[in-house]
Design a protein around this motif. Structure first.
Motif, PDB file in Angstrom:
ATOM      1  N   ASP A  47      69.321  64.521   8.921  1.00  0.00           N
ATOM      2  CA  ASP A  47      70.096  64.426  10.171  1.00  0.00           C
ATOM      3  C   ASP A  47      69.368  64.130  11.420  1.00  0.00           C
ATOM      4  OD1 ASP A  47      72.113  64.773   8.532  1.00  0.00           O
ATOM      5  OD2 ASP A  47      72.326  66.954   8.998  1.00  0.00           O
ATOM      6  N   ASP A  48      67.902  64.350  11.574  1.00  0.00           N
ATOM      7  CA  ASP A  48      67.170  64.020  12.842  1.00  0.00           C
ATOM      8  C   ASP A  48      66.709  62.751  12.951  1.00  0.00           C
ATOM      9  OD1 ASP A  48      66.829  66.897  13.356  1.00  0.00           O
ATOM     10  OD2 ASP A  48      65.338  67.290  11.842  1.00  0.00           O
ATOM     11  N   PHE A  49      67.042  61.632  12.004  1.00  0.00           N
ATOM     12  CA  PHE A  49      66.606  60.509  11.996  1.00  0.00           C
ATOM     13  C   PHE A  49      67.797  59.631  12.816  1.00  0.00           C
ATOM     14  CE2 PHE A  49      63.932  61.749   8.666  1.00  0.00           C
ATOM     15  CZ  PHE A  49      62.512  61.316   9.215  1.00  0.00           C
ATOM     16  N   PHE A  50      68.889  60.242  12.787  1.00  0.00           N
ATOM     17  CA  PHE A  50      70.233  59.365  13.502  1.00  0.00           C
ATOM     18  C   PHE A  50      70.684  60.180  14.509  1.00  0.00           C
ATOM     19  CE2 PHE A  50      74.659  57.668  13.236  1.00  0.00           C
ATOM     20  CZ  PHE A  50      74.179  56.625  13.843  1.00  0.00           C
ATOM     21  N   ASN A  51      70.453  59.608  15.619  1.00  0.00           N
ATOM     22  CA  ASN A  51      71.199  60.242  17.028  1.00  0.00           C
ATOM     23  C   ASN A  51      72.136  59.992  17.538  1.00  0.00           C
ATOM     24  OD1 ASN A  51      69.212  62.788  17.306  1.00  0.00           O
ATOM     25  ND2 ASN A  51      67.562  60.947  17.173  1.00  0.00           N
ATOM     26  N   VAL A  52      73.248  60.390  17.883  1.00  0.00           N
ATOM     27  CA  VAL A  52      74.418  59.694  18.644  1.00  0.00           C
ATOM     28  C   VAL A  52      74.570  60.801  19.919  1.00  0.00           C
ATOM     29  CG1 VAL A  52      76.820  59.095  18.424  1.00  0.00           C
ATOM     30  CG2 VAL A  52      75.359  59.084  16.484  1.00  0.00           C
ATOM     31  N   GLN A  53      74.620  59.853  20.976  1.00  0.00           N
ATOM     32  CA  GLN A  53      75.004  60.754  22.167  1.00  0.00           C
ATOM     33  C   GLN A  53      76.488  60.241  22.746  1.00  0.00           C
ATOM     34  OE1 GLN A  53      71.924  61.092  25.245  1.00  0.00           O
ATOM     35  NE2 GLN A  53      73.069  62.006  26.570  1.00  0.00           N
ATOM     36  N   GLU A  54      77.305  60.842  23.115  1.00  0.00           N
ATOM     37  CA  GLU A  54      78.610  60.346  23.713  1.00  0.00           C
ATOM     38  C   GLU A  54      78.536  60.255  25.377  1.00  0.00           C
ATOM     39  OE1 GLU A  54      82.670  61.570  22.068  1.00  0.00           O
ATOM     40  OE2 GLU A  54      82.530  62.696  23.970  1.00  0.00           O
ATOM     41  N   ILE A  55      78.920  59.044  25.798  1.00  0.00           N
ATOM     42  CA  ILE A  55      79.060  58.993  27.337  1.00  0.00           C
ATOM     43  C   ILE A  55      80.205  59.001  27.569  1.00  0.00           C
ATOM     44  CG2 ILE A  55      78.794  57.191  28.871  1.00  0.00           C
ATOM     45  CD1 ILE A  55      77.340  55.564  27.038  1.00  0.00           C
ATOM     46  N   PRO A  56      80.568  60.333  28.413  1.00  0.00           N
ATOM     47  CA  PRO A  56      82.115  60.666  28.762  1.00  0.00           C
ATOM     48  C   PRO A  56      82.732  59.662  29.732  1.00  0.00           C
ATOM     49  CG  PRO A  56      80.529  62.168  29.700  1.00  0.00           C
ATOM     50  CD  PRO A  56      79.776  61.082  28.909  1.00  0.00           C
ATOM     51  N   LEU A  57      84.131  59.409  29.567  1.00  0.00           N
ATOM     52  CA  LEU A  57      84.606  58.275  30.539  1.00  0.00           C
ATOM     53  C   LEU A  57      84.678  58.952  32.052  1.00  0.00           C
ATOM     54  CD1 LEU A  57      86.155  55.789  30.706  1.00  0.00           C
ATOM     55  CD2 LEU A  57      88.268  57.265  30.134  1.00  0.00           C
ATOM     56  N   TRP A  58      84.924  60.272  32.045  1.00  0.00           N
ATOM     57  CA  TRP A  58      85.086  60.974  33.468  1.00  0.00           C
ATOM     58  C   TRP A  58      84.275  62.309  33.495  1.00  0.00           C
ATOM     59  CZ3 TRP A  58      87.228  65.363  31.848  1.00  0.00           C
ATOM     60  CH2 TRP A  58      88.209  65.227  30.657  1.00  0.00           C
ATOM     61  N   GLU A  59      84.079  62.752  34.952  1.00  0.00           N
ATOM     62  CA  GLU A  59      83.423  64.045  34.970  1.00  0.00           C
ATOM     63  C   GLU A  59      84.651  65.031  35.148  1.00  0.00           C
ATOM     64  OE1 GLU A  59      80.273  64.779  34.969  1.00  0.00           O
ATOM     65  OE2 GLU A  59      79.869  62.772  34.251  1.00  0.00           O
ATOM     66  N   PRO A  60      84.154  66.311  34.823  1.00  0.00           N
ATOM     67  CA  PRO A  60      85.124  67.244  35.001  1.00  0.00           C
ATOM     68  C   PRO A  60      85.628  67.668  36.537  1.00  0.00           C
ATOM     69  CG  PRO A  60      83.463  68.119  33.688  1.00  0.00           C
ATOM     70  CD  PRO A  60      83.124  66.645  34.043  1.00  0.00           C
ATOM     71  N   ASP A  61      86.684  67.793  36.782  1.00  0.00           N
ATOM     72  CA  ASP A  61      87.243  68.046  38.227  1.00  0.00           C
ATOM     73  C   ASP A  61      87.341  69.470  38.785  1.00  0.00           C
ATOM     74  OD1 ASP A  61      89.366  69.474  37.199  1.00  0.00           O
ATOM     75  OD2 ASP A  61      90.657  67.942  37.359  1.00  0.00           O
ATOM     76  N   ASN A  62      86.587  70.414  37.731  1.00  0.00           N
ATOM     77  CA  ASN A  62      86.267  71.779  38.236  1.00  0.00           C
ATOM     78  C   ASN A  62      87.429  72.801  38.486  1.00  0.00           C
ATOM     79  OD1 ASN A  62      83.440  71.844  37.833  1.00  0.00           O
ATOM     80  ND2 ASN A  62      83.327  70.578  39.890  1.00  0.00           N
ATOM     81  N   ASN A  63      88.586  72.130  38.129  1.00  0.00           N
ATOM     82  CA  ASN A  63      89.895  73.093  38.199  1.00  0.00           C
ATOM     83  C   ASN A  63      90.378  72.944  36.839  1.00  0.00           C
ATOM     84  OD1 ASN A  63      90.017  73.076  40.979  1.00  0.00           O
ATOM     85  ND2 ASN A  63      90.267  70.777  40.969  1.00  0.00           N
ATOM     86  N   GLY A  64      91.597  73.955  36.586  1.00  0.00           N
ATOM     87  CA  GLY A  64      92.223  73.967  35.505  1.00  0.00           C
ATOM     88  C   GLY A  64      91.593  74.938  34.602  1.00  0.00           C
ATOM     89  N   THR A  65      92.177  74.829  33.165  1.00  0.00           N
ATOM     90  CA  THR A  65      92.044  75.870  32.142  1.00  0.00           C
ATOM     91  C   THR A  65      91.247  75.226  30.982  1.00  0.00           C
ATOM     92  OG1 THR A  65      94.181  75.638  31.316  1.00  0.00           O
ATOM     93  CG2 THR A  65      93.938  77.390  33.085  1.00  0.00           C
ATOM     94  N   ASN A  66      90.672  74.129  31.306  1.00  0.00           N
ATOM     95  CA  ASN A  66      90.123  73.251  30.007  1.00  0.00           C
ATOM     96  C   ASN A  66      88.704  73.423  30.217  1.00  0.00           C
ATOM     97  OD1 ASN A  66      92.247  72.200  28.209  1.00  0.00           O
ATOM     98  ND2 ASN A  66      92.991  71.581  30.115  1.00  0.00           N
ATOM     99  N   CYS A  67      88.018  73.987  29.593  1.00  0.00           N
ATOM    100  CA  CYS A  67      86.597  73.948  29.618  1.00  0.00           C
ATOM    101  C   CYS A  67      86.034  72.674  28.911  1.00  0.00           C
ATOM    102  CB  CYS A  67      85.929  75.396  28.934  1.00  0.00           C
ATOM    103  SG  CYS A  67      84.146  75.107  28.993  1.00  0.00           S
ATOM    104  N   ILE A  68      85.155  72.045  29.843  1.00  0.00           N
ATOM    105  CA  ILE A  68      84.625  70.754  29.347  1.00  0.00           C
ATOM    106  C   ILE A  68      83.041  71.177  28.862  1.00  0.00           C
ATOM    107  CG2 ILE A  68      83.834  68.324  29.578  1.00  0.00           C
ATOM    108  CD1 ILE A  68      87.013  69.059  29.708  1.00  0.00           C
ATOM    109  N   ALA A  69      82.878  71.073  27.635  1.00  0.00           N
ATOM    110  CA  ALA A  69      81.461  71.522  27.210  1.00  0.00           C
ATOM    111  C   ALA A  69      80.905  70.119  26.143  1.00  0.00           C
ATOM    112  CB  ALA A  69      81.449  72.840  26.175  1.00  0.00           C
TER     113      ALA A  69
END
Length: 168
Positions: A47-69
């Motif tokens: 598993d160490d030989f293949f790395n995938v990093q997701e690029i988010p579409l937007w940044e969190p707005d720091n409001n609401g009840t959804n934790c973006i982790a």
């Protein structure tokens, strides 16, 4: 209306026969030859030989009840991580959002949303960022999950397709 040409094309039951009906395999170039020595090699199966990093579409707005982790994991599917998070927080799978499916046999860094107000059965209060991180990282069962950076709150959950892309 069927033409005579259509009647002549019967689709065979198995794939090999279907491919032979459309391709002349003998005319294709040979990939391997008895006259040439192979180059050898080894496919990495760690598993160490293949790395995938997701690029988010937007940044969190720091409001609401959804934790973006942003979570890093190895050797687990996106669905397995979703199920693990739902189990850790005592909620249904649909309270955990993600933008795209990632490979199981890889080290993946992926963004998840966790609705920390609706549907949680293991907690009687809205969780803080620290409580969320501790809940995720204190788990020692497979798959092990690591929170990357500091999570933030957002007014909307992450939905499928909400990503710019992936870095490999």
């Amino acid at each position: 209306m069927d033409s005579a040409h259509d009647k002549d094309k019967e689709i065979p039951d198995d794939l090999h026969d279907r491919m032979k009906a459309f391709l002349d395999f003998d005319s294709l170039p040979r990939i391997r030859s008895k006259e040439l020595e192979g180059i050898s090699g080894e496919l990495k199966q760690n598993d160490d030989f293949f790395n995938v990093q997701e690029i988010p579409l937007w940044e969190p707005d720091n409001n609401g009840t959804n934790c973006i982790a942003v979570i890093r994991r190895k050797g687990a599917t996106t669905k397995a991580v979703q199920e693990k998070l739902a189990s850790l927080f005592g909620c249904k799978n649909f309270h955990i959002g993600y933008a795209g499916m990632k490979d199981k046999h890889a080290t993946c860094t992926q963004t998840f949303s966790i609705n920390v107000q609706n549907g949680l059965t293991k907690f009687d209060h809205v969780l803080s960022i620290e409580e969320i991180v501790n809940t995720i990282e204190s788990n020692t069962d497979e798959p092990t999950l690591e929170v990357v950076g500091r999570p933030a709150f957002n007014s909307k959950k992450i939905r499928r397709g909400q990503l710019k892309g992936n870095i490999f």
